[in-house]
Design an enzyme around this catalytic site. Structure first.
Site, mmCIF file in Angstrom:
data_model
loop_
_atom_site.group_PDB
_atom_site.id
_atom_site.type_symbol
_atom_site.label_atom_id
_atom_site.label_comp_id
_atom_site.label_asym_id
_atom_site.label_seq_id
_atom_site.Cartn_x
_atom_site.Cartn_y
_atom_site.Cartn_z
ATOM 1 C CG HIS A 2 -0.230 -0.165 2.520
ATOM 2 N ND1 HIS A 2 0.647 -1.294 3.060
ATOM 3 C CD2 HIS A 2 0.318 0.756 3.511
ATOM 4 C CE1 HIS A 2 0.904 -0.953 4.101
ATOM 5 N NE2 HIS A 2 0.896 0.293 4.456
ATOM 6 C CE LYS A 40 5.127 6.197 -1.427
ATOM 7 N NZ LYS A 40 5.311 4.810 -1.889
ATOM 8 C CB CYS A 76 4.987 -0.367 4.455
ATOM 9 S SG CYS A 76 4.928 -1.466 2.864
ATOM 10 C CB THR A 120 4.070 5.474 -6.053
ATOM 11 O OG1 THR A 120 4.299 6.339 -4.407
ATOM 12 C CG2 THR A 120 3.175 6.444 -6.539
ATOM 13 N NE ARG A 121 5.572 -0.780 -2.421
ATOM 14 C CZ ARG A 121 4.849 0.000 -1.437
ATOM 15 N NH1 ARG A 121 4.458 1.140 -1.676
ATOM 16 N NH2 ARG A 121 4.122 -0.865 -0.405
ATOM 17 C CG HIS A 171 15.762 0.580 0.806
ATOM 18 N ND1 HIS A 171 14.485 -0.236 0.560
ATOM 19 C CD2 HIS A 171 16.623 0.009 0.043
ATOM 20 C CE1 HIS A 171 14.912 -1.272 0.034
ATOM 21 N NE2 HIS A 171 16.252 -1.254 -0.272
ATOM 22 C CE LYS A 196 11.815 -2.049 -8.638
ATOM 23 N NZ LYS A 196 12.035 -2.623 -7.353
HETATM 24 C C1 LIG Z 1 7.247 1.507 2.543
HETATM 25 C C2 LIG Z 1 7.701 0.263 1.281
HETATM 26 C C3 LIG Z 1 8.308 0.919 0.016
HETATM 27 C C4 LIG Z 1 8.609 -0.240 -0.795
HETATM 28 N N1 LIG Z 1 8.702 0.566 -2.101
HETATM 29 C C5 LIG Z 1 9.136 -0.335 -3.181
HETATM 30 C C6 LIG Z 1 9.468 0.248 -4.327
HETATM 31 O O1 LIG Z 1 9.470 1.505 -4.655
HETATM 32 N N2 LIG Z 1 9.616 -0.812 -5.496
HETATM 33 C C7 LIG Z 1 9.495 -2.033 -5.230
HETATM 34 O O2 LIG Z 1 9.393 -2.706 -6.439
HETATM 35 N N3 LIG Z 1 9.021 -2.676 -4.339
HETATM 36 C C8 LIG Z 1 8.868 -1.715 -2.870
HETATM 37 N N4 LIG Z 1 8.693 -2.215 -1.817
HETATM 38 C C9 LIG Z 1 8.300 -3.664 -1.766
HETATM 39 C C10 LIG Z 1 6.898 -4.352 -2.268
HETATM 40 O O3 LIG Z 1 5.957 -3.332 -2.143
HETATM 41 C C11 LIG Z 1 7.003 -5.752 -1.857
HETATM 42 O O4 LIG Z 1 8.068 -6.347 -2.000
HETATM 43 C C12 LIG Z 1 5.779 -6.132 -2.153
HETATM 44 O O5 LIG Z 1 4.543 -5.539 -2.308
HETATM 45 C C13 LIG Z 1 5.473 -7.569 -1.514
HETATM 46 O O6 LIG Z 1 4.112 -8.100 -1.839
HETATM 47 P P1 LIG Z 1 3.545 -9.620 -1.127
HETATM 48 O O7 LIG Z 1 2.427 -9.974 -1.947
HETATM 49 O O8 LIG Z 1 4.808 -10.352 -0.871
HETATM 50 O O9 LIG Z 1 3.081 -9.153 0.164
HETATM 51 P P2 LIG Z 1 1.699 -8.246 0.515
HETATM 52 O O10 LIG Z 1 0.983 -7.373 -0.751
HETATM 53 O O11 LIG Z 1 1.707 -7.821 1.802
HETATM 54 O O12 LIG Z 1 0.712 -9.716 0.440
HETATM 55 C C14 LIG Z 1 0.607 -10.750 1.259
HETATM 56 C C15 LIG Z 1 -0.740 -11.002 1.339
HETATM 57 O O13 LIG Z 1 -0.922 -12.308 2.254
HETATM 58 C C16 LIG Z 1 -1.958 -12.050 3.044
HETATM 59 N N5 LIG Z 1 -1.828 -13.151 4.084
HETATM 60 C C17 LIG Z 1 -0.738 -13.447 4.965
HETATM 61 N N6 LIG Z 1 -0.953 -14.332 5.731
HETATM 62 C C18 LIG Z 1 -2.289 -15.072 5.486
HETATM 63 C C19 LIG Z 1 -2.948 -15.925 5.945
HETATM 64 N N7 LIG Z 1 -2.605 -16.987 6.629
HETATM 65 N N8 LIG Z 1 -4.300 -16.204 5.248
HETATM 66 C C20 LIG Z 1 -4.771 -15.325 4.278
HETATM 67 N N9 LIG Z 1 -4.210 -14.351 3.796
HETATM 68 C C21 LIG Z 1 -2.766 -14.049 4.259
HETATM 69 C C22 LIG Z 1 -1.778 -10.622 3.673
HETATM 70 O O14 LIG Z 1 -3.138 -10.212 4.417
HETATM 71 C C23 LIG Z 1 -1.307 -9.963 2.509
HETATM 72 O O15 LIG Z 1 -2.690 -9.352 1.936
HETATM 73 C C24 LIG Z 1 8.271 -1.499 -0.932
HETATM 74 C C25 LIG Z 1 7.657 -1.869 0.409
HETATM 75 C C26 LIG Z 1 7.308 -0.980 1.391
HETATM 76 C C27 LIG Z 1 6.679 -1.689 2.625
#
Ligand SMILES: Cc1cc2nc3c(=O)[nH]c(=O)nc-3n(C[C@H](O)[C@H](O)[C@H](O)COP(=O)(O)OP(=O)(O)OC[C@H]3O[C@@H](n4cnc5c(N)ncnc54)[C@H](O)[C@@H]3O)c2cc1C
Length: 382
Positions: free
Chosen positions: A44, A266, A314, A47-48, A270, A347
């Protein structure tokens, strides 16, 4: 009914995975503990950054270049604007990992780029105040993607392709047959069976993947939106690039232009956050969180040193080497996982979805994922 694949977690990676599997004709059940595109995980904050001259390693370049194509395809399929090219500036001392890493990737893959010395940075981007020892690598193709819109687009398309998606449905347990014959997943509403399981649980992966053999550490990270003290126009996408500015050996100061003027610019740091657990994190932005970022804003982008319009906590899920984990589970070939994105994963989301669909359906992928093997940490699996 028995599903082909169950996806646990419908955030950045899981939404893309559910879409890819459904688009390939699979019967998909997606289970998410919260709502669609919620603000409690890692995807959330509007932007990324997306960029090709990848300072974390040239091995990522083919994947990120493919991601650009996939983002554009998702824009066409969903009718949403998801990728905004703004140009990107990597900043740091000459010879720093930030500059040498991005330069190596740019040169190896012929990514258009320019090397700028401090006077040239000040001339081209007067918003920045680099000292004389700072140099920059400017990449015109860098920009930002929109995570919430990306997740909602993937989820909507997944449903259009027949996926069943459940929200407010936390998974309590999963079991996999040791011989590869299917999985069972338990939620408060029932027990579901499928041939394969994709686990994309973000910062909750440590609880669901205890036997993966990868030490995952969750890190609290704060993103802030600043109002400039002068016109916001100087910080819009045409004039202000995304930037990543080496701060010290372990942290980077970064920012994203005001895609929406009302949201501000923003700026964040990091890494350097507290080690936490996903269910016990302080979700309130604290004065100290603001002070750390403001000190860098004041010194390096003084015209941005205005009011903080908004802030959001986050989470990063870090591996020891900060490279991702994308693979079949070492103990169960019918379970595929994507996690440990270490703060730089979003990304790649559409490509990660493709890779997990490849692994779930075919047991292999054409994409280069050797770097992401969980057994690189050498841990024994039960
Ligand atoms: C502040 C911040 C800035 C960032 N900036 C960048 C950037 O500029 N560029 C970039 O490429 N990346 C960036 N990132 C990293 C990137 O956002 C993450 O690597 C990516 O969004 C991770 O996605 P995900 O699906 O692994 O996690 P999430 O999107 O969190 O998804 C995991 C999901 O699993 C669900 N879940 C977990 N356990 C269970 C369960 N037991 N049962 C049901 N559901 C479950 C959660 O509720 C969640 O919805 C940033 C991250 C942050 C925090």
């Amino acid at each position: 009914m028995r599903y082909d694949t169950i996806v646990i977690g419908l955030g950045g990676m899981g939404s893309a995975t559910a879409y890819q599997l459904a688009a390939r004709g699979q019967r998909v059940l997606g289970l998410e503990q919260f709502s669609a595109a919620h603000t409690l995980g890692s995807s959330h904050g509007h932007t990324r950054i997306i960029r090709q001259a990848y300072l974390e390693g040239a091995a990522y370049v083919p994947l990120v270049q493919h991601a650009y194509d996939r983002w554009r395809a998702l824009e066409r399929d969903s009718g949403e604007q998801l990728l905004i090219v703004t140009g990107g500036l990597m900043l740091g001392p000459e010879g720093s990992d930030t500059i040498s890493g991005s330069r190596t990737s740019a040169e190896l893959y012929d990514i258009p780029h320019e090397l700028l010395d401090a006077p040239e940075i000040r001339r081209r981007f007067p918003q920045f105040r680099p000292d004389d020892s700072t140099v920059g690598l400017y990449e015109p193709s860098a920009g930002a993607v929109r995570p919430e819109a990306g997740i909602l687009a993937h989820l909507r398309l997944a449903e259009q392709h027949g996926a069943t998606l459940q929200f407010d449905a936390p998974v309590r347990a999963w079991q996999a047959d040791a011989a590869g014959a299917g999985v069972r997943v338990t939620t408060d509403r029932g027990v579901y069976e499928a041939d394969t399981l994709a686990i994309t649980a973000g910062a909750w992966a440590p609880a669901l993947l205890r036997d993966l053999g990868v030490p995952l550490i969750v890190e609290r990270q704060v993103q802030l939106w600043f109002e400039p003290t002068e016109s916001i126009a100087a910080f819009g996408p045409g004039r202000f690039p995304i930037f990543i500015w080496e701060n010290d050996a372990d942290t980077h100061f970064y920012g994203i232009p005001a895609l929406d003027p009302a949201l501000g610019v923003k700026a964040a740091i990091h890494h350097g956050g507290a080690m936490v657990q996903a269910d016990m994190i302080d979700r309130t932005v604290q004065p100290d969180d603001v002070a750390r970022v403001r000190a860098l804003v004041r010194q390096r982008i003084p015209a941005l040193d205005g009011r903080v319009i908004d802030g959001a906590v986050c989470m990063y899920t870090n591996t020891p080497d900060e490279h991702f984990v994308i693979a079949a589970h070492p103990a169960y070939r019918q379970v595929v996982v994507a996690g440990g994105f270490s703060g730089h994963g979003y990304k790649f989301a559409p490509v990660v979805g493709e890779i997990l669909a490849d692994l779930a359906i075919d047991g292999a992928t054409q994409h280069p994922i050797a770097l992401f093997a969980p057994d690189r940490f050498g841990a024994a699996i039960d």
